[in-house]
Design a protein around this motif. Structure first.
Motif, PDB file in Angstrom:
ATOM      1  N   PRO A 183       0.806  -1.368  -0.121  1.00 11.63           N
ATOM      2  CA  PRO A 183      -0.183  -0.086  -0.077  1.00 11.63           C
ATOM      3  C   PRO A 183       0.662   1.190   0.018  1.00 11.63           C
ATOM      4  O   PRO A 183       0.469   2.283  -0.661  1.00 11.63           O
ATOM      5  CB  PRO A 183      -0.788  -0.244   1.386  1.00 11.63           C
ATOM      6  N   VAL A 184       1.806   1.038   0.747  1.00 10.15           N
ATOM      7  CA  VAL A 184       2.735   2.340   0.590  1.00 10.15           C
ATOM      8  C   VAL A 184       3.239   2.670  -0.768  1.00 10.15           C
ATOM      9  O   VAL A 184       3.296   3.892  -1.094  1.00 10.15           O
ATOM     10  CB  VAL A 184       4.020   2.050   1.525  1.00 10.15           C
ATOM     11  N   VAL A 185       3.719   1.634  -1.399  1.00  9.38           N
ATOM     12  CA  VAL A 185       4.455   1.823  -2.851  1.00  9.38           C
ATOM     13  C   VAL A 185       3.215   2.276  -3.746  1.00  9.38           C
ATOM     14  O   VAL A 185       3.415   3.105  -4.591  1.00  9.38           O
ATOM     15  CB  VAL A 185       4.969   0.824  -3.401  1.00  9.38           C
ATOM     16  N   GLU A 186       2.156   1.761  -3.557  1.00  8.68           N
ATOM     17  CA  GLU A 186       0.986   1.990  -4.460  1.00  8.68           C
ATOM     18  C   GLU A 186       0.497   3.507  -4.145  1.00  8.68           C
ATOM     19  O   GLU A 186       0.077   4.199  -5.209  1.00  8.68           O
ATOM     20  CB  GLU A 186      -0.253   1.169  -4.312  1.00  8.68           C
ATOM     21  N   GLY A 187       0.694   4.012  -3.046  1.00  2.37           N
ATOM     22  CA  GLY A 187       0.350   5.299  -2.578  1.00  2.37           C
ATOM     23  C   GLY A 187       1.208   6.180  -3.206  1.00  2.37           C
ATOM     24  O   GLY A 187       0.869   7.550  -3.671  1.00  2.37           O
ATOM     25  N   ILE A 188       2.774   5.846  -3.326  1.00  2.00           N
ATOM     26  CA  ILE A 188       3.548   6.676  -3.869  1.00  2.00           C
ATOM     27  C   ILE A 188       3.337   6.784  -5.300  1.00  2.00           C
ATOM     28  O   ILE A 188       3.354   8.050  -5.915  1.00  2.00           O
ATOM     29  CB  ILE A 188       5.054   6.122  -3.375  1.00  2.00           C
ATOM     30  N   ILE A 189       3.136   5.592  -5.905  1.00  2.00           N
ATOM     31  CA  ILE A 189       3.105   5.965  -7.699  1.00  2.00           C
ATOM     32  C   ILE A 189       1.687   6.606  -7.839  1.00  2.00           C
ATOM     33  O   ILE A 189       1.744   7.143  -9.003  1.00  2.00           O
ATOM     34  CB  ILE A 189       3.280   4.484  -8.148  1.00  2.00           C
ATOM     35  N   ALA A 190       0.970   6.384  -7.104  1.00  2.63           N
ATOM     36  CA  ALA A 190      -0.582   7.147  -7.276  1.00  2.63           C
ATOM     37  C   ALA A 190      -0.239   8.618  -7.316  1.00  2.63           C
ATOM     38  O   ALA A 190      -0.690   9.411  -8.336  1.00  2.63           O
ATOM     39  CB  ALA A 190      -1.481   6.585  -6.301  1.00  2.63           C
TER      40      ALA A 190
END
Length: 227
Positions: A200-207
């Motif tokens: 979720p951290v990585v997906e939040g960053i790339i979003a």
């Protein structure tokens, strides 16, 4: 003659079963020996002051085994023609302008298919920075740009985080493009317990990265054309 043939077949089947049992015994013995060797070569390191186990040591270099691939994805509609979006992503060295956690991307002199990526971010209470080489894979014009990390190119001794990425483009209209960024990476076994928190951290960053790209592409479209 028929009895003799059946007898020969029975002998052949018995011989094959004996070979299978022998091979199975050898495999079991080999597997046990491997486990014993692995157990004997376990090393202990630390992360944030906590001791971690599970790495195999090779001299002074700690090597963590890989255990799980994670995939993070973000998609967004961009009010710009597909061709304009493609040109921006195809210029690898521009990517950090909308992905600030990627500190730099440097195309290698003499081999433009290779680029050196440097990641720099603050997560889980500490700073992280490392680099690796990525190889451009053959693009599908107007549809997909993708790349994969080069084995053995990571800058952290003993840590090899294999990764790959792709950007897919879908024309939704003359001036609207859907773009999906997917990043896949292999976690060291020692970090697998953190996988559920990490994704979720990585997906939040790339979003957020995709939002920045949309804003930059939109601004570029709205900028006055030079005469």
């Amino acid at each position: 003659m028929l009895v003799q043939a059946r007898s020969q077949q029975a002998v052949a089947r018995h011989r094959e079963r004996s070979l299978q049992v022998g091979r199975a015994g050898s495999l079991r013995h080999g597997h046990t020996a491997w486990l014993q060797a692995a157990a004997g070569s376990q090393a202990v390191s630390s992360y944030g002051g906590a001791r971690l186990q599970g790495g195999a040591t090779n001299g002074s270099i700690q090597r963590w085994s890989m255990a799980q691939w994670l995939e993070s994805k973000a998609s967004i509609d961009v009010p710009a023609p597909l061709e304009a979006c493609w040109v921006m992503w195809d210029d690898r060295e521009r990517i950090p302008t909308w992905m600030p956690w990627i500190k730099s991307v440097k195309v290698q002199e003499g081999n433009p298919a290779l680029s050196k990526w440097t990641l720099s971010t603050h997560q889980f209470g500490r700073d992280w920075e490392f680099s690796w080489l990525a190889r451009n894979l053959a693009p599908i014009k107007g549809q997909k740009i993708h790349w994969v990390s080069e084995p053995g190119s990571a800058s952290l001794p003993g840590v090899e985080i294999a990764n790959r990425g792709q950007i897919r483009f879908f024309r939704k209209g003359p001036k609207v493009t859907n773009i999906t960024l997917t990043i896949s990476y292999e976690l060291p076994s020692v970090l697998v317990p953190f996988a559920n928190a990490l994704n979720p951290v990585v997906e939040g960053i790339i979003a957020k990265d995709m939002e920045r790209f949309r804003d930059m592409a939109t601004a570029k479209q709205q900028a006055p054309t030079k005469a």
